[in-house]
Design a protein around this motif. Structure first.
Motif, mmCIF file in Angstrom:
data_model
loop_
_atom_site.group_PDB
_atom_site.id
_atom_site.type_symbol
_atom_site.label_atom_id
_atom_site.label_comp_id
_atom_site.label_asym_id
_atom_site.label_seq_id
_atom_site.Cartn_x
_atom_site.Cartn_y
_atom_site.Cartn_z
ATOM 1 N N GLU A 1 55.025 44.296 28.529
ATOM 2 C CA GLU A 1 54.512 45.553 29.087
ATOM 3 C C GLU A 1 53.679 46.309 28.046
ATOM 4 O O GLU A 1 52.647 46.905 28.390
ATOM 5 C CB GLU A 1 55.683 46.434 29.545
ATOM 6 C CG GLU A 1 56.447 45.878 30.727
ATOM 7 C CD GLU A 1 57.662 46.715 31.049
ATOM 8 O OE1 GLU A 1 57.727 47.258 32.173
ATOM 9 O OE2 GLU A 1 58.545 46.835 30.185
ATOM 10 N N SER B 1 43.839 44.946 36.511
ATOM 11 C CA SER B 1 44.961 45.434 37.317
ATOM 12 C C SER B 1 46.256 45.167 36.558
ATOM 13 O O SER B 1 46.283 44.323 35.639
ATOM 14 C CB SER B 1 44.996 44.714 38.670
ATOM 15 O OG SER B 1 45.342 43.339 38.466
ATOM 16 N N ARG C 1 48.835 43.455 37.302
ATOM 17 C CA ARG C 1 49.221 42.039 37.361
ATOM 18 C C ARG C 1 48.339 41.196 36.436
ATOM 19 O O ARG C 1 48.835 40.347 35.695
ATOM 20 C CB ARG C 1 49.095 41.551 38.799
ATOM 21 C CG ARG C 1 49.526 40.104 38.978
ATOM 22 C CD ARG C 1 49.470 39.716 40.437
ATOM 23 N NE ARG C 1 49.846 38.337 40.626
ATOM 24 C CZ ARG C 1 49.910 37.715 41.794
ATOM 25 N NH1 ARG C 1 49.629 38.399 42.910
ATOM 26 N NH2 ARG C 1 50.253 36.454 41.883
ATOM 27 N N GLU C 2 47.021 41.445 36.495
ATOM 28 C CA GLU C 2 46.104 40.686 35.632
ATOM 29 C C GLU C 2 46.360 40.998 34.156
ATOM 30 O O GLU C 2 46.302 40.109 33.296
ATOM 31 C CB GLU C 2 44.657 41.038 35.992
ATOM 32 C CG GLU C 2 44.229 40.532 37.356
ATOM 33 C CD GLU C 2 42.876 41.105 37.780
ATOM 34 O OE1 GLU C 2 42.132 40.407 38.476
ATOM 35 O OE2 GLU C 2 42.573 42.259 37.397
ATOM 36 N N ARG D 1 49.226 41.869 32.759
ATOM 37 C CA ARG D 1 50.436 41.192 32.289
ATOM 38 C C ARG D 1 50.186 39.704 32.075
ATOM 39 O O ARG D 1 50.718 39.089 31.145
ATOM 40 C CB ARG D 1 51.574 41.424 33.277
ATOM 41 C CG ARG D 1 52.212 42.810 33.150
ATOM 42 C CD ARG D 1 53.499 42.913 33.941
ATOM 43 N NE ARG D 1 53.246 42.922 35.384
ATOM 44 C CZ ARG D 1 53.006 44.028 36.080
ATOM 45 N NH1 ARG D 1 52.996 45.211 35.480
ATOM 46 N NH2 ARG D 1 52.801 43.969 37.383
ATOM 47 N N SER D 2 49.351 39.127 32.926
ATOM 48 C CA SER D 2 49.016 37.712 32.759
ATOM 49 C C SER D 2 48.250 37.486 31.447
ATOM 50 O O SER D 2 48.548 36.563 30.676
ATOM 51 C CB SER D 2 48.187 37.226 33.951
ATOM 52 O OG SER D 2 47.768 35.892 33.746
#
Length: 574
Positions: A101, A114, A116-117, A119-120
């Motif tokens: 995070e 975003s 999600r992106e 964190r990836s």
């Protein structure tokens, strides 16, 4: 790409940075070194707008002055174009969030990806810095110091910054982890410009192409890292390098006299400098080319009124003959301020002849001697007030008819200096300096009342009483047992650190020379056949005779097996 122009930073009335100027080009790595308190971290934090001091001057990034930007404008650059890895890994990470995070946060905050992106990509960054997926959801307290450092580097690199600032990136790491982090940073340095703040000279030598030395808020020396660390030009830089424990070094851990202060005018290093002159107190020196030939300085810059470390004594083509025999043959030697040179070689090589010729005890047949750049035409009181000699046997310099007070104060009598009370007081101070008693009982003692080590220290005190700039020590410890020898050698190093003495140390023991000298000069048959930094001469001897001396140097043998030392409880000294 990034330029600091006359950057000054004040905290209240304390001026921490004073007209510091630096340039960092695209794809370049620059390391900033100096003692704690010199302003390194203040400089780094000022660049990203996190310092709370009052700044003046300019910090230019891509032509824009960052000091004139609003907080909102600066926030768009921070972590996006210019990122920083802080020194204290324990407080730099938030204990309430896992590291995945925290690495994703800069990308989300700047609206680049975003959640999600982000964190990836954060997972990809953590893998790149050597952390496994098992660590992604770990909290800071569950990671080692090296793992936290890797997480901070991943966070700083998340937005692909053009400039990465690292504040002491290796200081709290063990040697193995430090090596891994340095290799990682070198790889990262191929993609962005690095500014590394550190007191770790080994890390500096591995990480950066250029080095800048900061002292008292000012840049005092810059240059290519290898050249600067192997051949420092500023007295402060030399002191830093002498202080650093190096596996390949010889004379180290010596330290710098005094402590950091911030004088209002003049050179910031002047209170601690052993070669200071009047102008050093009056005005601060500007950073300029190091050397007299413009364009031939190798990119070296120095801020010193005297142009850097200056020669104290020079011999040019110096020769001495005894009848048809040339004991010294066209010797060229330079001894710099505050430097220890070891003259080594077999008996009869010309070591003592060179020393005694400099002192005027032997007549030179040709050549010249310069002291403080002035040609020495005669050995007068002025010469002997600056250059003193310590002999192998104290009986050569101390009369058996004189007590300690008379022997040590005699040079003051010859120079007609001081009243009897002043002479006695100065003798006591010098005896304290050489770690001898200064009570009346010891002052009244005669040489035959003293041990060998005490007699040699009295001889050293006698040589110091006129406050010379140079000592010539001719085999001063060869007659002492190893324990006393070690104490006397430590005394020489302490005196040099405190007084800034230049020392010519004559010895046939190259192992001893290695421990005390900055440079080794090898003599054979009256010729100087090798002259270089001690570590270089020891590690890479150029002359076959030097290699013979090294091969013959004494070494303790303890439990050798198949050519390797046997490490066990009986051989702890290996």
């Amino acid at each position: 790409m990034l330029s600091l122009i006359n950057l000054s930073v004040k905290y209240g009335n304390n001026l921490i940075l004073n007209d510091a100027s630096l340039t960092l080009h695209r794809g370049e790595s620059l390391v900033l070194i100096g003692e704690s308190g010199t302003g390194k971290t203040t400089l780094a934090k000022s660049i990203i707008g996190l310092g709370d001091g009052q700044c003046s001057g300019e910090i230019r990034y891509r032509g824009q002055n960052l000091l004139l930007m609003t907080g909102e404008e600066m926030a768009r650059i921070r972590w996006n174009r210019i990122a920083m890895v802080f020194q204290n890994v324990e407080s730099a990470l938030n204990p309430l969030f896992n590291i995945l995070e925290q690495v994703a946060e800069p990308m989300i905050e700047h609206g680049l990806l975003s959640p999600r992106e982000a964190r990836s990509k954060a997972g990809d960054m953590l893998k790149r810095v050597g952390l496994s997926t098992a660590h992604f959801l770990s909290y800071p307290h569950q990671l080692s110091g090296g793992q936290k450092q890797r997480a901070l580097i991943a966070m700083a690199m998340a937005n692909n910054p053009e400039v990465l600032i690292l504040d002491e990136p290796t200081s709290a790491l063990d040697p193995v982890t430090k090596k891994e982090i340095i290799e990682l940073l070198r790889e990262i340095g191929k993609k962005c410009a690095l500014l590394v703040v550190t007191h770790d000279l080994a890390a500096a030598s591995s990480l950066a192409e250029r080095t800048a030395v900061l002292y008292g808020g000012r840049i005092v020396e810059t240059g290519p890292t290898g050249a600067l660390l192997s051949d420092p030009r500023h007295p402060y830089t030399r002191g830093l390098i002498r202080s650093y424990p190096d596996m390949n070094g010889t004379k180290d851990l010596q330290g710098i006299p005094g402590r950091l202060s911030r004088p209002e005018g003049g050179c910031p290093f002047e209170p601690r400098c052993t070669q200071r002159v009047g102008i050093c107190r009056e005005s601060h020196p500007e950073l300029g080319e190091a050397g007299s030939a413009p364009g031939q300085t190798g990119g070296r810059m120095i801020a010193c009124h005297r142009g850097g470390i200056v020669p104290l004594l020079e011999t040019r083509g110096l020769s001495t003959a005894f009848g048809p025999v040339r004991a010294l043959n066209r010797a060229d030697l330079t001894v710099f301020e505050g430097e220890t040179i070891a003259l080594v070689g077999e008996s009869g090589s010309g070591k003592s002849t060179l020393a005694r010729t400099v002192m005027g005890l032997h007549r030179q047949s040709e050549g010249e001697i310069y002291l403080e750049e002035a040609l020495v035409r005669k050995r007068d009181k002025d010469f002997y007030s600056k250059v003193q000699m310590i002999y192998q046997n104290p009986a050569e310099s101390i009369s058996h008819r004189q007590n300690v007070l008379e022997a040590v104060s005699e040079p003051m009598d010859i120079h007609r200096m001081g009243s009897p009370a002043e002479k006695k007081e100065k003798v006591k101070r010098v005896l304290d300096e050489v770690e001898l008693p200064s009570d009346d009982e010891f002052l009244m003692a005669y040489p035959h009342h003293l041990s060998g080590g005490e007699a040699q220290r009295v001889a050293i005190a006698r040589a110091l009483i006129l406050e010379p700039k140079m000592l010539i020590a001719d085999e001063p410890t060869s007659a002492l047992d190893p324990s006393v020898q070690a104490k006397v050698l430590r005394l020489f190093l302490n005196l040099q650190e405190k007084r800034g003495l230049s020392i010519i140390f004559i010895t046939h023991d190259i192992a001893l020379a290695r421990k005390v000298s900055d440079r080794i000069v090898v003599l054979k048959d009256g010729h100087i056949i090798e002259d270089g930094p001690t570590s270089a001469v020891i590690s890479f001897p150029g002359h076959p005779y030097t290699r013979r001396l090294l091969a013959a140097a004494p070494a303790l043998q303890c439990g050798l097996s198949n050519g390797f030392p046997a490490y066990n409880e009986k051989c702890l000294s290996i």
